[in-house]
Scaffold this motif. Sequence first.
Motif, PDB file in Angstrom:
ATOM      1  N   ASP A 130       0.839  -1.280   0.003  1.00  0.00           N
ATOM      2  CA  ASP A 130       0.046   0.044   0.017  1.00  0.00           C
ATOM      3  C   ASP A 130       0.809   1.175  -0.150  1.00  0.00           C
ATOM      4  N   ARG A 131       1.947   1.391   0.693  1.00  0.00           N
ATOM      5  CA  ARG A 131       2.583   2.600   0.881  1.00  0.00           C
ATOM      6  C   ARG A 131       4.478   2.033   0.525  1.00  0.00           C
ATOM      7  N   LEU A 132       4.503   0.965  -0.224  1.00  0.00           N
ATOM      8  CA  LEU A 132       5.835   0.698  -0.178  1.00  0.00           C
ATOM      9  C   LEU A 132       6.028  -0.154  -1.477  1.00  0.00           C
ATOM     10  N   LEU A 133       7.129   0.157  -2.247  1.00  0.00           N
ATOM     11  CA  LEU A 133       7.556  -0.390  -3.473  1.00  0.00           C
ATOM     12  C   LEU A 133       9.023  -1.265  -3.594  1.00  0.00           C
ATOM     13  N   LEU A 134       8.929  -2.545  -3.310  1.00  0.00           N
ATOM     14  CA  LEU A 134      10.228  -3.175  -3.245  1.00  0.00           C
ATOM     15  C   LEU A 134      10.660  -3.652  -4.760  1.00  0.00           C
ATOM     16  N   THR A 135      11.468  -3.413  -5.359  1.00  0.00           N
ATOM     17  CA  THR A 135      12.062  -3.866  -6.693  1.00  0.00           C
ATOM     18  C   THR A 135      13.368  -4.521  -6.768  1.00  0.00           C
ATOM     19  N   VAL A 136      13.271  -5.590  -7.394  1.00  0.00           N
ATOM     20  CA  VAL A 136      14.677  -6.576  -7.432  1.00  0.00           C
ATOM     21  C   VAL A 136      14.978  -6.617  -8.824  1.00  0.00           C
ATOM     22  N   HIS A 137      16.351  -5.867  -9.295  1.00  0.00           N
ATOM     23  CA  HIS A 137      16.654  -5.561 -10.606  1.00  0.00           C
ATOM     24  C   HIS A 137      18.201  -6.370 -10.813  1.00  0.00           C
ATOM     25  N   PRO A 138      18.187  -6.777 -12.064  1.00  0.00           N
ATOM     26  CA  PRO A 138      19.467  -7.360 -12.484  1.00  0.00           C
ATOM     27  C   PRO A 138      20.691  -6.336 -12.209  1.00  0.00           C
TER      28      PRO A 138
END
Length: 377
Positions: A130-138
């Motif tokens: 709702d209030r957080l975005l976790l992104t995992v990238h190369p």
Amino acid sequence: MRIFHIHSGGVQELSDLPAQMPAQGFVWIACSRPAFQARLAEIQASLQALVGLQLVELHVSDLLNAQLPSHYDYTSQYDLLVFRRLATAQGGEPEAAPAAADDATPLRKLGGPPVLRRIDTSPVGFAVFDRLLLTVHPTDCAVRDAYAERLLAALPASPVEGRTSPVPGARVPASPADLMLRVVNLMVDRYLDLRRELTRQLDHWQTELLKPRARYVNWSSLLEARLALHKLDEICEDQRTAVQDWIDALETWALPDTPLGMRELDLLKVRSRDVLEHIERVVHHVRRLEQSTETTVQMHFSVQSNRTNDIMRTLTALTAVFLPLNLIAGIFGMNFEFLPLIHKAHGFWWALGSMGFIALTLVGVFWRKQYLSRTRR
């Protein structure tokens, strides 16, 4: 790992994971896959402190899997989207698969034209709270850094030194889902930028294949190009399915009570459909290139077959010219004692003149009927 606090007043990059959720806006945690694996316990503890829950173990495995196709999944507390990027490789070393994906089949290296070999299709994971975005990238993901720079330059309130004016047309994302769609859209647009170069190289290949005097064709490279385009088609189909599942999930969200919330939800749906339309454009372009390559191969064989027919037609006409001459030579070569013109002083010249006249007449007739001329190209 890069951490951002995004709110209506500006964007602030944090030096470390926050201890508690800020009063306004939301938090974006962007990390590479090796960093996510190394600091998994710390990230899980931070998620527990910020949003009150942790990632499911299966979703952690999905985020660590470097061979996972694009797909969408959800829980009652957050959504998970894995999206394979279509970007130009930066020349770095290929990313090693984690222990959780040791038994996975590695993706086949793209072949064919150089632009196809440079396309990287590593997955990018998004965990949307709702209030957080976790992104995992190369490791070498330029999309994260490019969009981070755009965010930091979005408003004059940015704390980065040297930035005193906003980027024209820039706007801070209203929610983690909005930010996710913007990053996905940027990844899709990166492939759209490659269309001109890819089309130009395949057009050059088509020109080489359609040359009438082409003797050598690198069929192995052509086959690799067709397989690479087919692989891209499958990747784009997975992308479209994942985004479509996300759009379907949006329809199940509870309607906000405020007009501002309704507007944000409507804008989220519009942006999701826009991303889907961009992916469909990519799918259409890849399929058109795949069909164009297949058509070029068929045209190449047609040209070669037509050239063979021209050669056979010329040889047949020449054979028809010499058939009467062989007949005359065979008749006068018979071992009979009495034959016309055998004992005449000018018999040889009469026979030779007759043979030349017949030959020239047949050549003229065949030339008039274009049996001895090449097919116009």
